[in-house]
Design an enzyme around this catalytic site. Structure first.
Site, short mmCIF file in Angstrom:
data_model
loop_
_atom_site.label_atom_id
_atom_site.label_comp_id
_atom_site.label_asym_id
_atom_site.label_seq_id
_atom_site.Cartn_x
_atom_site.Cartn_y
_atom_site.Cartn_z
N GLU A 1 -17.18 -4.43 4.64
CA GLU A 1 -16.74 -5.78 4.98
C GLU A 1 -15.26 -5.79 5.38
OE1 GLU A 1 -17.67 -8.62 2.03
OE2 GLU A 1 -16.90 -10.30 3.18
N SER B 1 3.92 -0.52 3.74
CA SER B 1 4.14 -1.89 4.25
C SER B 1 4.42 -2.86 3.11
CB SER B 1 2.89 -2.36 5.01
OG SER B 1 2.62 -1.47 6.06
N SER C 1 0.36 6.82 2.98
CA SER C 1 0.93 7.92 3.75
C SER C 1 2.04 8.65 3.00
CB SER C 1 1.50 7.39 5.06
OG SER C 1 0.49 6.90 5.88
N GLN D 1 0.85 -1.20 0.00
CA GLN D 1 0.00 0.00 0.00
C GLN D 1 0.87 1.24 0.00
OE1 GLN D 1 0.00 2.15 2.64
NE2 GLN D 1 0.96 0.90 4.23
N ASN E 1 -5.59 4.69 16.19
CA ASN E 1 -6.71 4.49 17.11
C ASN E 1 -7.32 5.82 17.56
OD1 ASN E 1 -6.18 1.84 16.70
ND2 ASN E 1 -5.94 1.31 18.88
N GLU E 2 -6.55 6.90 17.49
CA GLU E 2 -7.13 8.20 17.82
C GLU E 2 -8.17 8.59 16.76
OE1 GLU E 2 -3.85 7.50 18.11
OE2 GLU E 2 -4.00 7.46 20.30
#
Lengths: 340, 381
Positions: free
Chosen positions: B244, B160, B128, B125, B362-363
């Site tokens: 999904e 990644s 960023s 991917q 998570n923020e």
């Protein structure tokens, strides 16, 4: 595989919610805490009429159960509305009598529990030292001993006699009596021990569901508060520090819910214990955030939030402490514990 | 309300278990974040694909078994319980493929999916950028129009698998000066070995090159590698973000298997009087079960035709924090030996530490939960 409540179960929850919303339960709770049980008894009768207690009893004794999923659905609503009284105890008492079957006292005692006439308190081995609301319960059931030495005794409120001054709970709506030592011997032997173990699971399941409902109510009320409360010219709910606490509360409650219904389907001690500890920890985490985000008003007895805050704390250790529940989860795994 | 699987799903489970019993490597493969391990994991993808086990939820024409989400969950339970290797093609399978199914052309699906299914082409991917992380829509890498396609220009980072992968997908700014930053973005696929691409591997905490920086200097991409309409890339990328995919990014089977291993470690190693560690082991068992049942509940809703949107943010925060807690418990059970970099828990521990950061921090997930599920007002991030 369809792990969702069906239409009928959702309608049952909605009808209980509507009924309890119109019952003004905060006033009922405050009356109960002050020793005026009339309004609470009126709600109790409505719950019986709605079929809540029938869910724990088989048809042979005028019930419609046992239907633990239905109990879970109902008790979430009872928790959301902070309904007072020995609710889990009555349901678990019904399950205990049902488990003893025809040989036991079920035929004599269960129909009155189903109809709401017999509010029941219950003390079981492994279930804590107090008879909840013993000063008002119509029927006191107590199991002493284990294995072949187990025996079930029962007494009416009048016969139970003075059990010492009820202790006050952190939750003023919970009145903690000491179990009566006397009463009629209703049954004895290993079948009583087995029935008591099953009843403990029912009490834990009902308490887990109640705690989940308590947590939901705390979250809903706090979300409402932080949307309305303005500081620095904006609703405090727009601040990330506030949002993230509430997001964490929502996560905790949302992951307790499937454990609750999974436990209601299997009714294994380990699944029930997992649901109990998770729902109660989620409710208490939510309570802490609710208190913090309400600020000083949340710390007052006169504000209704206190009715749920204190209950969240009390339910956490009722019918199985977190440590007892976690130990039960590990006992449920196949294989032995640590070797060393 | 029913947790029992259908006979057909149980038959599928038995078939998967039998295949895995016969094929899962007896010795764990080397880390997939090394050149040697990457090659070994790529070969494992081919072995899975040869018997149509690499992409069970895809249609049969692309190498799948048309498994619905419940059957996919069954497969994953068996897969991880068998101790099978991590999936080097995960990024392509869980991020790019759903986008191609929803927004790609038939030609793109026919060209891209079969080689993804076999591991012949492994995808990275490329979201960023150095100045665009959580605020992804502020990205500045350009896609500039040219004859028959686009020229990519700029820098991507934290990509990644890119150190060893073949191709990548991501968002690029094709129209500068739009009124809002998420407008004018285009979703493109490109070759990591094309002229103009420089890949600089980045060592993660343990030094292994798990991700990379990508420097793009007028990299040509043909029009056939644009997914969806040019300029509509944000919508294309987000369409599958909450649906999904949110359910399938990390399967419960993975955590159920990890919790089983943790219980084994506890039995072998634990001091029975250490109730604090005992409680943490119990929480790992409970958490895996909670995640499994949560996923079954949402899969049931999904099969009922309901969409599962911002709820996937609940799921992401839960599994990423759970994964760290589980691995920390394992390291603590190992005691001083847990410090070693080559225990059977080390790789998973290091990997788990990235969980709360990638796939939307998570923020950001908590903001989504607060604003979209709880209805709290938007505020400054």
């Amino acid at each position: 595989m369809r792990f969702l409540l069906d239409t009928e179960q959702r309608a049952f929850a909605a009808s209980l919610d509507a009924m309890l919303s119109s019952a003004d339960t905060p006033t009922v709770v405050r009356a109960w805490a002050s020793g005026d049980h009339g309004p609470g008894r009126a709600v109790w009768s409505k719950l019986a009429d709605a079929g809540v207690f029938a869910l724990a009893a088989p048809e042979a004794y005028e019930g419609v159960g046992p239907l633990p999923v239905g109990i879970a659905v109902a008790f979430v609503e009872l928790g959301r509305h902070a309904v007072p009284g020995p609710l889990a105890e009555t349901v678990a008492g019904a399950a205990l009598l049902a488990a003893l079957g025809e040989e036991g006292p079920a035929e004599r005692l269960l129909p009155a529990i189903v109809s709401g006439k017999s509010m029941t308190t219950l003390v079981l081995p492994g279930g804590g030292p107090f008879a909840l609301d013993g000063d008002v319960a119509d029927l006191h059931l107590t199991v002493h001993g284990t294995g072949a030495a187990a025996e079930l005794r029962g007494s009416s409120r009048a016969a139970a006699g003075p059990t010492g001054l009820p202790r006050t709970s952190l939750d003023p709506a919970r009145r903690l009596a000491l179990p009566s030592s006397g009463g009629e011997r209703l049954a004895g032997g290993p079948q009583v021990a087995d029935a008591a173990a099953r009843a403990l699971d029912w009490a834990r399941l009902a308490t887990a569901a109640q705690a989940l409902g308590v947590g939901q109510a705390l979250l809903d009320r706090t979300v409402g508060h932080v949307r309305r409360r303005t500081q620095f010219g904006v609703p405090i709910g727009s601040f990330q520090a506030v949002k993230h606490r509430l997001a964490d509360a929502r996560i905790a409650l949302e992951f307790a819910r499937p454990l609750l219904f999974g436990a209601a389907l299997s009714m294994t001690p380990a699944d029930v214990a997992a649901a109990k500890v998770t729902a109660c920890e989620a409710a208490w985490t939510t309570a802490r955030s609710a208190l913090q985000l309400h600020g000083a008003i949340g710390y007052t007895a006169e504000y209704d939030l206190s009715l749920w805050l204190t209950k969240a704390r009390a339910l956490r250790t009722a019918w199985g402490t977190p440590a007892e529940c976690r130990a039960e989860v590990l006992r449920g795994l196949s294989g032995a514990g640590p070797r060393s | 309300m029913d947790l029992a699987h259908s006979r057909a799903d149980e038959a599928f489970r038995a078939e998967a278990r039998a295949w895995l019993d016969a094929h899962v490597p007896a010795v764990p493969l080397p880390s997939l974040e090394t050149a040697e391990g990457f090659a070994a994991h790529r070969a494992w993808e081919a072995e899975l694909a040869a018997d149509r086990w690499s992409v069970v939820s895809w249609p049969e024409e692309y190498g799948g078994r048309a498994a619905d989400v419940v059957r996919w969950l069954v497969f994953e339970e068996e897969y991880w319980s068998a101790g099978a290797p991590g999936r080097v093609s995960q990024n392509g399978i869980s991020l790019l493929a759903p986008t191609l199914f929803d927004h790609g052309t038939a030609e793109q699906r026919a060209r891209v999916l079969p080689s993804m299914a076999t591991g012949e082409v492994v995808w990275a991917q490329a979201w960023s950028e150095p100045e665009a992380g959580s605020d992804l829509a502020s990205l500045t890498s350009r896609a500039v129009r040219t004859d028959g396609g686009w020229l990519l220009r700029g820098q991507k980072t934290w990509s990644s698998r890119a150190a060893f992968a073949d191709r990548a997908f991501g968002l690029f700014r094709s129209e500068p000066d739009t009124p809002k930053p998420h407008q004018g973005l285009t979703y493109l696929m490109f070759d990591l070995r094309a002229p103009g691409v420089t890949v600089r591997p980045i060592g993660r905490l343990d030094g292994k090159p798990a991700f990379a920086e990508l420097f793009l200097d007028d990299v040509f991409v043909p029009d056939t590698d644009v997914i969806g309409e040019p300029g509509a890339g944000w919508r294309v990328a987000m369409a599958t973000a909450g649906n999904e995919r949110g359910l399938t990014l990390r399967s419960p089977g993975r955590f159920l298997a990890a919790a089983d291993r943790l219980v084994g470690l506890w039995r072998d190693r634990a001091d029975p009087s250490d109730t604090a560690l005992r409680d943490r082991v119990a929480d790992a068992v409970i958490g895996a079960r909670a995640y499994q049942l949560f996923t079954y509940a949402h899969a049931s809703r999904f099969l009922d035709g309901e969409s599962v949107g911002p709820e996937s943010s609940l799921n992401k925060v839960f599994w990423s924090e759970y994964d760290i807690a589980l691995h920390e418990t394992a390291l603590d059970l190992l005691g001083p030996a847990g410090e070693q970099a080559d225990t059977e828990w080390s790789e998973g521990f290091v990997f788990s530490l990235a969980g709360p950061i990638y796939a939307g921090t998570n923020e950001i997930q908590r903001d989504i939960i607060a604003e979209r599920l709880l209805g709290l007002p938007k505020g400054r991030r």
